[in-house]
Design an enzyme around this catalytic site. Structure first.
Site, short mmCIF file in Angstrom:
data_model
loop_
_atom_site.label_atom_id
_atom_site.label_comp_id
_atom_site.label_asym_id
_atom_site.label_seq_id
_atom_site.Cartn_x
_atom_site.Cartn_y
_atom_site.Cartn_z
N ASP A 98 -0.93 6.77 -10.55
CA ASP A 98 -0.39 5.50 -10.12
C ASP A 98 -0.80 4.50 -11.20
OD1 ASP A 98 0.71 3.70 -8.15
OD2 ASP A 98 -1.34 2.97 -7.91
N ASP A 104 -0.10 3.61 -2.17
CA ASP A 104 0.20 4.98 -2.54
C ASP A 104 -0.42 6.01 -1.61
OD1 ASP A 104 -2.40 4.76 -3.38
OD2 ASP A 104 -1.90 4.63 -5.50
N ASP A 106 -5.15 4.50 -6.17
CA ASP A 106 -6.27 3.69 -5.69
C ASP A 106 -6.11 3.38 -4.21
OD1 ASP A 106 -4.10 2.07 -5.90
OD2 ASP A 106 -5.14 0.39 -6.83
N CYS A 124 -20.79 38.02 8.78
CA CYS A 124 -20.76 37.77 10.23
C CYS A 124 -20.02 36.48 10.56
CB CYS A 124 -22.17 37.64 10.78
SG CYS A 124 -23.12 39.11 10.53
N CYS A 135 -25.91 36.97 8.33
CA CYS A 135 -25.17 37.62 7.24
C CYS A 135 -23.86 36.91 6.98
CB CYS A 135 -24.95 39.09 7.54
SG CYS A 135 -23.70 39.40 8.75
P1 ADP Z 1 1.69 0.25 -8.60
O1 ADP Z 1 2.74 1.18 -8.16
O2 ADP Z 1 1.70 0.05 -10.09
O3 ADP Z 1 0.34 0.60 -8.11
P2 ADP Z 1 2.28 -1.56 -6.43
O4 ADP Z 1 3.14 -0.56 -5.74
O5 ADP Z 1 0.99 -1.90 -5.82
O6 ADP Z 1 2.06 -1.18 -7.98
O7 ADP Z 1 3.14 -2.89 -6.60
C1 ADP Z 1 4.37 -2.87 -7.25
C2 ADP Z 1 4.92 -4.24 -7.48
O8 ADP Z 1 5.19 -4.85 -6.23
C3 ADP Z 1 3.97 -5.16 -8.18
O9 ADP Z 1 4.11 -5.07 -9.59
C4 ADP Z 1 4.42 -6.52 -7.67
O10 ADP Z 1 5.52 -6.98 -8.40
C5 ADP Z 1 4.88 -6.24 -6.27
N1 ADP Z 1 3.84 -6.51 -5.27
C6 ADP Z 1 3.22 -5.62 -4.49
N2 ADP Z 1 2.34 -6.21 -3.67
C7 ADP Z 1 2.39 -7.52 -3.95
C8 ADP Z 1 1.72 -8.69 -3.44
N3 ADP Z 1 0.79 -8.62 -2.50
N4 ADP Z 1 2.05 -9.86 -3.99
C9 ADP Z 1 2.96 -9.96 -4.95
N5 ADP Z 1 3.62 -8.91 -5.45
C10 ADP Z 1 3.36 -7.72 -4.96
MG MG Z 2 -1.27 1.10 -6.71
#
Ligand code: ADP
Ligand code: MG
Length: 744
Positions: free
Chosen positions: A415, A617, A613, A18, A15
């Site tokens: 994002d 984040d 994604d 339960c 049930c």
């Molecule tokens: P969002 O917040 O749009 O998802 P991210 O936080 O992943 O973007 O990245 C923010 C910024 O940081 C990018 O636009 C880039 O300028 C820089 N960045 C992040 N990771 C890398 C990487 N592996 N190589 C070069 N630039 C990077």
């Molecule tokens: Mg991102």
């Protein structure tokens, strides 16, 4: 402290109310940290410490607690393999056929049939003098099991369950000479139970059939012969064959053959996709037309199909507030109605000296409808179905608590990169400082990005690897989420990233950026010196604009966009998809995204959805009311961090998940209203003598059946928007990028 987490089948769990009682009993046991008993799946998830005493002794306690609630029950540890097998057998027949072949159900139907005939016979005038004896036989026949259960429940000091209520009502009916009513109540109670069981089985079955997406064996190729091998023993790099019409057992890359595959059980998309050698295919898809040879890329555990299975199967243990409320409500409802019944029987008789029999009869109506069954089933059935329906549409919801949060949400926060945009960066230009040249800029960038799987890194590496190979590997490597990467080589340290990263590293000669530039720029530095920059452009997903409109239709009031990217780029993308300028936050590090999420959420007391994604984040995905991650093939961390997983990267599924949640909540509330409403009406009628026990039991069983049928409507849910989304043009569509939105 040593913690053990295990899952068990509760065989014989009869049930719905339960399961809540069992949870309460088990929680009292020392060393038990967590327990969840789910009626729909008949599974118990339990966590306990085994520091102070043995596992056996804890389990013994658990079992005896369960037996206190329902005596003929036993625990069985879940064996995944056997579990799968039993699923398979179950699925081949329809529920009614199967029920007819189930000896227990046949026995039940026979018993109910005979006692129904006896009840009819007892009405015939000719048998009037045998009325009592005929009714008694019918009663014992149909009520024996209930009486027996009541006996063992009383011995276990467990009162107020359905069996006890039915026994009490019917025995009192007999005592005051209402034999027909006594039999009828028992009879219809059993009919109701049977129908309910069949309906719950059906819901369970339809979820199982959705989950039946992975074959148990694969055709493994070894030295030119193929052997059917259990998928658990197949490793990455093994070669397997898939015939036309078969499901793909494990994720892999096609090494030979061409075919069309049906992704619908993974993504909910009905359009099949053409695949050829070199393409990746996911487990769970159906290979429709051609013969394929694959190189396996993931083990069974990591493969898409089993990831989906694990997520959905665990969903039953995360209960919604409404479900919790209803179980709590039922806990007080039954004793309260019983108390009312007692008062109705006693007060008019003793205080107002009314005829006892009349008021005792009226009180019986109360006892019959004090059964909480329809109520406790009404909500979980809807949510259980909703989780199934969502997963059929490529949306995996990890528990009914998130259904409610989705339903309640007024805010969606996206994002940017990879979520609202495709996350496929195209290199627009490579610029170099006078101290260097373009070749070096892309080379150093690609060297430094070797270990990063950020979409920017992927495209830089792709560009470089068109003509070259990475020959030197970093001695040390650091990724700055939302900033970029820094890698040390024997020739020096390379930094690749945005201006914030450059500032923190103290890089000199960074050029001023053109404020009007709409693209993402990544700077490259060797040691402390700027050597050049790479300008990249990402495009919004084709239907992003449409999705944002659709979200408004689904009741979302505010849409925000967060990004680690520059303001100009962020505003450009935001404008093209329809996010208001004031709702765009740029230049954020992952932990700042979390702060912004918090401050946005504070503005409203409704829940807020975050869609990401998993790339930079994850903190927000974890902390948000509902974290939605895109892509089941993505990182395990993102799937783990989120509450809802969209199996592909189709953002249209976000409004869809809200629609499904709203619909299931509507059904759940309808069910609560119907079951409580009818019970209430019968109570009022009962007090004034207008409702007999017949009506009470009909109402009780009837309402349960209506609730069960109403809940089934969620299984027939048709997606509102997925067929439309492919033809929507956001203005970014050219021949090239419109061609295929759903590569696999
Ligand atoms: P969002 O917040 O749009 O998802 P991210 O936080 O992943 O973007 O990245 C923010 C910024 O940081 C990018 O636009 C880039 O300028 C820089 N960045 C992040 N990771 C890398 C990487 N592996 N190589 C070069 N630039 C990077
Ligand atoms: Mg991102």
């Amino acid at each position: 402290m040593k913690n053990v987490k295990k899952e068990y089948y509760i065989n014989g769990l009869g049930c719905a109310s339960c399961s809540a009682k069992m949870e309460r009993e088990i929680r009292k046991i020392e060393d038990v940290r967590f327990v969840s008993v789910d009626y729909m799946t008949k599974k118990m998830l339990i966590e306990y410490d085994i520091e102070n005493r043995s596992e056996q002794s804890i389990l013994k306690n658990v079992e005896s607690s369960i037996k206190k609630i329902e005596a003929d029950i036993y625990l069985k540890q879940i064996d995944e393999k056997k579990d799968k097998k039993s699923k398979k057998q179950d699925l081949n027949k329809n529920i009614f056929k199967r029920s007819m072949e189930d000896p227990n159900i046949l026995k039940e139907i026979t018993i109910i049939g005979i006692s129904l005939i006896l009840l009819i016979v007892s009405f015939i005038h000719y048998f009037k003098q045998y009325e009592f004896i005929i009714c008694l036989i019918a009663y014992i026949l149909v009520g024996f099991r209930v009486l027996k259960k009541t006996g063992s429940n009383i011995r276990n000091k467990n009162y107020f369950d359905e069996n006890f209520l039915m026994t009490l009502a019917t025995l009192v009916a007999f005592a005051i000479g209402q034999y027909h009513e006594g039999v009828a109540v028992m009879l219809f109670y059993r009919v109701g139970e049977l129908l309910q069981q069949m309906a719950v089985d059906k819901s369970r079955e339809s979820l199982k059939s959705l989950l039946d997406i992975q074959p148990e064996e694969a055709r493994l190729v070894t030295q030119n012969i193929t052997i059917k091998t259990p998928i658990e023993s197949i490793r990455p790099k093994d070669i397997i064959q898939v015939f036309p019409g078969e499901r793909i057992p494990l994720d892999g890359i096609i090494t030979y053959g061409e075919s069309r595959v049906d992704l619908s059980s993974i993504t909910g998309e009905s359009m099949p996709v053409d695949v050829k050698a070199g393409d990746e295919v996911l487990s769970g898809c159906v290979n429709q037309t051609g013969f394929l040879t694959l190189e396996v890329t993931k083990t069974n555990k990591e493969s898409t199909a089993s990831k989906i299975l694990q997520l959905v199967e665990n969903a039953a243990h995360k209960k919604s507030k409404t479900e919790k409320f209803i179980t709590k409500f039922a806990r007080y409802y039954t004793p309260a109605v019983l108390l009312a019944a007692a008062l109705i029987a006693i007060i008019p008789t003793l205080v107002f000296l009314q005829p006892a029999e009349k008021w005792i009869y009226r009180s019986l109506v109360f006892i019959v409808i004090s059964c909480p069954c329809a109520l406790v089933l009404s909500v979980p059935l809807c949510y259980f179905g909703a989780i199934g329906t969502a997963s059929k549409n490529g949306i995996i919801i990890k528990g009914s608590q998130y259904i409610e949060a989705l339903e309640n949400a007024k805010t969606v926060i996206f994002d940017k990169t990879g979520t609202l945009t495709k996350g496929e960066f195209e290199i627009i230009s490579i610029e170099s400082h006078e101290s260097s040249n373009k070749e070096n800029v892309i080379k150093y960038a690609a060297y430094a990005e070797e270990k990063s799987n950020h979409p920017i890194a992927e495209s830089i590496k792709k560009e470089f690897k068109k003509k070259n190979k990475v020959e030197i590997f970093a001695e040390s490597y650091n990724e700055f989420p939302g900033g970029g990467v820094v890698a040390k080589f024997d020739f020096g340290e390379i930094s690749v990233g945005n201006s914030r990263l450059m500032k923190t590293k103290g890089i000199k000669n960074i050029p001023d950026i053109d404020k009007n530039e709409n693209n993402t720029a990544v700077y490259v530095a060797l040691e402390q010196n700027y050597i050049g920059r790479i300008v990249l452009s990402d495009k919004p997903k084709l239907n992003a604009k449409y999705v944002i409109k659709e979200l408004e239709k689904a009741g979302i009031e505010n849409v925000y966009m967060l990004t680690g990217d520059r303001q100009t780029e962020a505003e450009y993308i935001g404008k093209s998809v329809g996010v208001k300028k004031e709702n765009i936050y740029s230049n954020l590090r992952p932990e700042q995204k979390l702060d912004i999420y918090g401050s946005i959420k504070e503005k409203s007391n409704k829940s807020a959805i975050f869609v990401g994604d998993g790339m930079n984040d994850a903190p927000v995905l974890v902390r948000s009311d509902v974290g939605i991650s895109m892509g089941i093939a993505g990182s395990d961390a993102a799937i783990e961090a989120s509450d809802v997983v969209i199996t592909n990267d189709e953002i249209m599924k976000i409004p869809e998940s809200i629609y499904i949640s709203k619909y299931s909540k509507k059904l759940a509330y309808q069910n609560i209203a119907i079951s409580l409403g009818v019970k209430f009406i019968i109570m009022i009628l009962g007090i004034f003598g207008h409702a007999t026990m017949w009506e009470a039991v009909f109402a009780d069983v009837g309402v349960t059946i209506i609730a069960v049928l109403n809940a089934q409507r969620i299984l027939m849910y048709k997606p509102k928007s997925s067929s439309k989304n492919k033809i929507i043009n956001t203005g970014f569509c050219n021949k090239e990028n419109c061609a295929s939105e759903h590569p696999i």
